[in-house]
Design a protein around this motif. Structure first.
Motif, PDB file in Angstrom:
ATOM      1  N   ASP A 101       0.821  -1.199   0.000  1.00 12.82           N
ATOM      2  CA  ASP A 101       0.000   0.000   0.000  1.00 12.82           C
ATOM      3  C   ASP A 101       0.861   1.256   0.000  1.00 12.82           C
ATOM      4  OD1 ASP A 101      -2.130  -1.648   0.089  1.00 12.82           O
ATOM      5  OD2 ASP A 101      -2.581  -1.336   2.208  1.00 12.82           O
ATOM      6  N   TRP A 102       1.859   1.274   0.896  1.00 12.28           N
ATOM      7  CA  TRP A 102       2.717   2.430   1.028  1.00 12.28           C
ATOM      8  C   TRP A 102       3.446   2.707  -0.287  1.00 12.28           C
ATOM      9  CZ3 TRP A 102       8.108   2.220   0.584  1.00 12.28           C
ATOM     10  CH2 TRP A 102       8.768   3.434   0.842  1.00 12.28           C
ATOM     11  N   ALA A 103       4.007   1.665  -0.886  1.00  7.19           N
ATOM     12  CA  ALA A 103       4.742   1.817  -2.139  1.00  7.19           C
ATOM     13  C   ALA A 103       3.856   2.409  -3.222  1.00  7.19           C
ATOM     14  CB  ALA A 103       5.287   0.463  -2.584  1.00  7.19           C
ATOM     15  N   ALA A 104       2.687   1.866  -3.340  1.00  3.85           N
ATOM     16  CA  ALA A 104       1.759   2.361  -4.361  1.00  3.85           C
ATOM     17  C   ALA A 104       1.396   3.812  -4.086  1.00  3.85           C
ATOM     18  CB  ALA A 104       0.507   1.494  -4.361  1.00  3.85           C
ATOM     19  N   ARG A 105       1.215   4.118  -2.807  1.00  8.80           N
ATOM     20  CA  ARG A 105       0.822   5.468  -2.442  1.00  8.80           C
ATOM     21  C   ARG A 105       1.909   6.506  -2.709  1.00  8.80           C
ATOM     22  NH1 ARG A 105       0.327   5.510   3.088  1.00  8.80           N
ATOM     23  NH2 ARG A 105       2.028   7.002   3.225  1.00  8.80           N
TER      24      ARG A 105
ATOM     25  N   HIS B 285      13.780   7.732   9.610  1.00 13.38           N
ATOM     26  CA  HIS B 285      14.819   7.734   8.584  1.00 13.38           C
ATOM     27  C   HIS B 285      14.045   7.554   7.287  1.00 13.38           C
ATOM     28  CE1 HIS B 285      15.526   3.144   8.054  1.00 13.38           C
ATOM     29  NE2 HIS B 285      15.587   3.598   6.839  1.00 13.38           N
ATOM     30  N   HIS B 286      14.610   7.989   6.185  1.00  7.98           N
ATOM     31  CA  HIS B 286      13.836   7.934   4.955  1.00  7.98           C
ATOM     32  C   HIS B 286      14.421   7.054   3.862  1.00  7.98           C
ATOM     33  CE1 HIS B 286      16.659  11.351   4.551  1.00  7.98           C
ATOM     34  NE2 HIS B 286      16.923  10.706   3.421  1.00  7.98           N
ATOM     35  N   HIS B 287      13.636   6.841   2.837  1.00  4.08           N
ATOM     36  CA  HIS B 287      14.062   5.998   1.728  1.00  4.08           C
ATOM     37  C   HIS B 287      13.934   6.805   0.455  1.00  4.08           C
ATOM     38  CE1 HIS B 287      14.278   2.253   4.052  1.00  4.08           C
ATOM     39  NE2 HIS B 287      13.327   2.818   4.785  1.00  4.08           N
ATOM     40  N   HIS B 288      14.248   6.184  -0.654  1.00  5.57           N
ATOM     41  CA  HIS B 288      14.151   6.904  -1.913  1.00  5.57           C
ATOM     42  C   HIS B 288      13.238   6.254  -2.935  1.00  5.57           C
ATOM     43  CE1 HIS B 288      17.920   8.596  -0.276  1.00  5.57           C
ATOM     44  NE2 HIS B 288      17.461   9.712  -0.836  1.00  5.57           N
TER      45      HIS B 288
ATOM     46  N   THR C 287       9.361   9.461   3.283  1.00  4.82           N
ATOM     47  CA  THR C 287       9.419   8.846   4.613  1.00  4.82           C
ATOM     48  C   THR C 287       8.682   7.531   4.501  1.00  4.82           C
ATOM     49  OG1 THR C 287       7.376   9.915   5.279  1.00  4.82           O
ATOM     50  CG2 THR C 287       9.424  11.052   5.777  1.00  4.82           C
ATOM     51  N   ALA C 288       9.113   6.580   5.279  1.00  4.25           N
ATOM     52  CA  ALA C 288       8.482   5.267   5.194  1.00  4.25           C
ATOM     53  C   ALA C 288       8.051   4.729   6.543  1.00  4.25           C
ATOM     54  CB  ALA C 288       9.455   4.306   4.524  1.00  4.25           C
ATOM     55  N   ASP C 289       7.441   5.582   7.328  1.00  2.43           N
ATOM     56  CA  ASP C 289       7.006   5.145   8.647  1.00  2.43           C
ATOM     57  C   ASP C 289       6.227   3.836   8.641  1.00  2.43           C
ATOM     58  OD1 ASP C 289       8.165   7.454   9.631  1.00  2.43           O
ATOM     59  OD2 ASP C 289       6.342   8.606   9.289  1.00  2.43           O
TER      60      ASP C 289
ATOM     61  N   HIS D 140      16.352  -3.440   7.594  1.00  2.00           N
ATOM     62  CA  HIS D 140      15.609  -3.643   6.361  1.00  2.00           C
ATOM     63  C   HIS D 140      16.087  -2.787   5.198  1.00  2.00           C
ATOM     64  CE1 HIS D 140      13.608  -0.159   8.181  1.00  2.00           C
ATOM     65  NE2 HIS D 140      13.431   0.236   6.938  1.00  2.00           N
ATOM     66  N   THR D 141      15.722  -3.203   4.042  1.00  2.78           N
ATOM     67  CA  THR D 141      16.081  -2.502   2.823  1.00  2.78           C
ATOM     68  C   THR D 141      14.782  -2.321   2.071  1.00  2.78           C
ATOM     69  OG1 THR D 141      18.110  -3.772   2.713  1.00  2.78           O
ATOM     70  CG2 THR D 141      17.460  -2.587   0.741  1.00  2.78           C
ATOM     71  N   VAL D 142      14.572  -1.132   1.584  1.00  2.02           N
ATOM     72  CA  VAL D 142      13.358  -0.879   0.827  1.00  2.02           C
ATOM     73  C   VAL D 142      13.719  -0.033  -0.378  1.00  2.02           C
ATOM     74  CG1 VAL D 142      11.108   0.215   0.814  1.00  2.02           C
ATOM     75  CG2 VAL D 142      11.938  -0.885   2.883  1.00  2.02           C
ATOM     76  N   GLU D 143      13.282  -0.467  -1.518  1.00  2.00           N
ATOM     77  CA  GLU D 143      13.560   0.292  -2.725  1.00  2.00           C
ATOM     78  C   GLU D 143      12.288   0.370  -3.533  1.00  2.00           C
ATOM     79  OE1 GLU D 143      16.786  -1.132  -5.162  1.00  2.00           O
ATOM     80  OE2 GLU D 143      17.964  -1.580  -3.355  1.00  2.00           O
ATOM     81  N   VAL D 144      11.951   1.567  -3.925  1.00  2.00           N
ATOM     82  CA  VAL D 144      10.761   1.717  -4.742  1.00  2.00           C
ATOM     83  C   VAL D 144      11.198   2.446  -6.003  1.00  2.00           C
ATOM     84  CG1 VAL D 144       8.417   2.578  -4.898  1.00  2.00           C
ATOM     85  CG2 VAL D 144       9.392   2.019  -2.675  1.00  2.00           C
ATOM     86  N   THR D 145      10.819   1.903  -7.106  1.00  8.31           N
ATOM     87  CA  THR D 145      11.174   2.538  -8.382  1.00  8.31           C
ATOM     88  C   THR D 145       9.899   2.703  -9.184  1.00  8.31           C
ATOM     89  OG1 THR D 145      11.461   0.458  -9.543  1.00  8.31           O
ATOM     90  CG2 THR D 145      13.391   1.348  -8.412  1.00  8.31           C
ATOM     91  N   GLY D 146       9.993   3.508 -10.230  1.00  4.85           N
ATOM     92  CA  GLY D 146       8.825   3.731 -11.066  1.00  4.85           C
ATOM     93  C   GLY D 146       9.280   4.621 -12.196  1.00  4.85           C
ATOM     94  N   VAL D 147       8.355   5.119 -12.942  1.00  6.95           N
ATOM     95  CA  VAL D 147       8.699   6.017 -14.035  1.00  6.95           C
ATOM     96  C   VAL D 147       8.144   7.368 -13.652  1.00  6.95           C
ATOM     97  CG1 VAL D 147       8.410   6.516 -16.487  1.00  6.95           C
ATOM     98  CG2 VAL D 147       8.543   4.136 -15.689  1.00  6.95           C
TER      99      VAL D 147
END
Lengths: 145, 145
Positions: free
Chosen positions: A112-116, B90-93, B106-108, B128-135
């Motif tokens: 959900d968070w990613a999509a948001r 802490h935040h992600h990209h 932010t990824a609370d 943890h590792t979180v990566e979100v990509t998109g166009v």
DNA sequence: ATAGATGCAAACGATTTGCAGGGTT
DNA sequence: AACCCTGCAAATCGTTTGCATCTAT
């Protein structure tokens, strides 16, 4: 640590018997769509005239759980609730950094968070990677941490 | 339905007292970063020489919970675990797969989720590792998608 | 001095388990 | 007949609560 797999040689056939009480529990689980606690399930049965002891309800639910026939989770008050299994969503893994044991976990909040966030920033075709690691209880206990 | 808000007239001042045992519990919560059960917290205190009864640990945790100072959740076995509400944002990209533009987000929900799944499965020192990509919108508009 | 806080032990509610009798295979 | 299953009650285990005492205010 689990499912030792079938027997080696010509072993004792299906060792689990079908009984009236198990059928009653299964029927109830089938009838009740939502999550129910063992106590509630027991009450339902009693109300329906089915005579099944609370202990048997617990034992049967435990079996169904081991067989992967029901899902379980904890209510806020700590009571365990069960529901006949509906295999769903995609999941991620929680990996132990010491022994590499992996546990499957659902990550709905993350999906959900990613999509948001993607949507909030105008990004399309979002895709994500999530990895969570830690030290499992066994390794921590063994001081392997 | 809660917090009746301060008193109307000249009312009884701070009705909550500061005691040695509450301070000890708070200190322990401060020291222990992960989720801990009341029983574990009590053991920690005893081990540290702090003399606080189990009942008091439970009562103090209950208070901190009502005051919103700690988070709580249930472990798989139904035991409740607590953690001081640390807002370590802490935040992600969020990265564009085409032009590599990055946006800080932010990824609370994710931090919470990661900590929660780790705790629920008895894992410690979660990471943890979180990566979100998109166009990104620009690339999509330019047909570079 | 007074009302909240604590410790101890008993109370509780959910879940588990030992044991003897009963039912399925 | 053999062995699993059930019911019942007692045992566990985490958490809550009554009560007499203590102590921060």
């Amino acid at each position: 640590m689990s499912s030792p797999s079938p027997e080696a040689a010509g072993s004792p056939a299906p060792r689990v018997r079908s009984t009236r009480q198990k059928a009653a529990v299964d029927a109830a689980l089938e009838r009740i769509e939502d999550f129910v606690s063992a106590q509630e399930l027991h009450a339902h049965l009693k109300e329906a005239g089915e005579r099944v002891s609370l202990a048997t309800v617990y034992r049967t639910l435990q079996q169904r759980l081991e067989d992967g026939d029901v899902d379980t989770l904890r209510r806020e008050d700590g009571e365990a609730v069960y529901r006949r299994c509906a295999v769903d969503a995609h999941h991620h893994h929680l990996v132990c950094r010491v022994c590499w044991t992996a546990v499957e976990v659902t990550a709905d909040p993350v999906e959900d968070w990613a999509a948001r966030v993607a949507a909030e920033h105008g990004f399309s075709s979002p895709r994500h990677t999530v990895e969570v690691t830690g030290v499992c209880a066994d390794c921590a206990a063994a001081g392997r941490a």
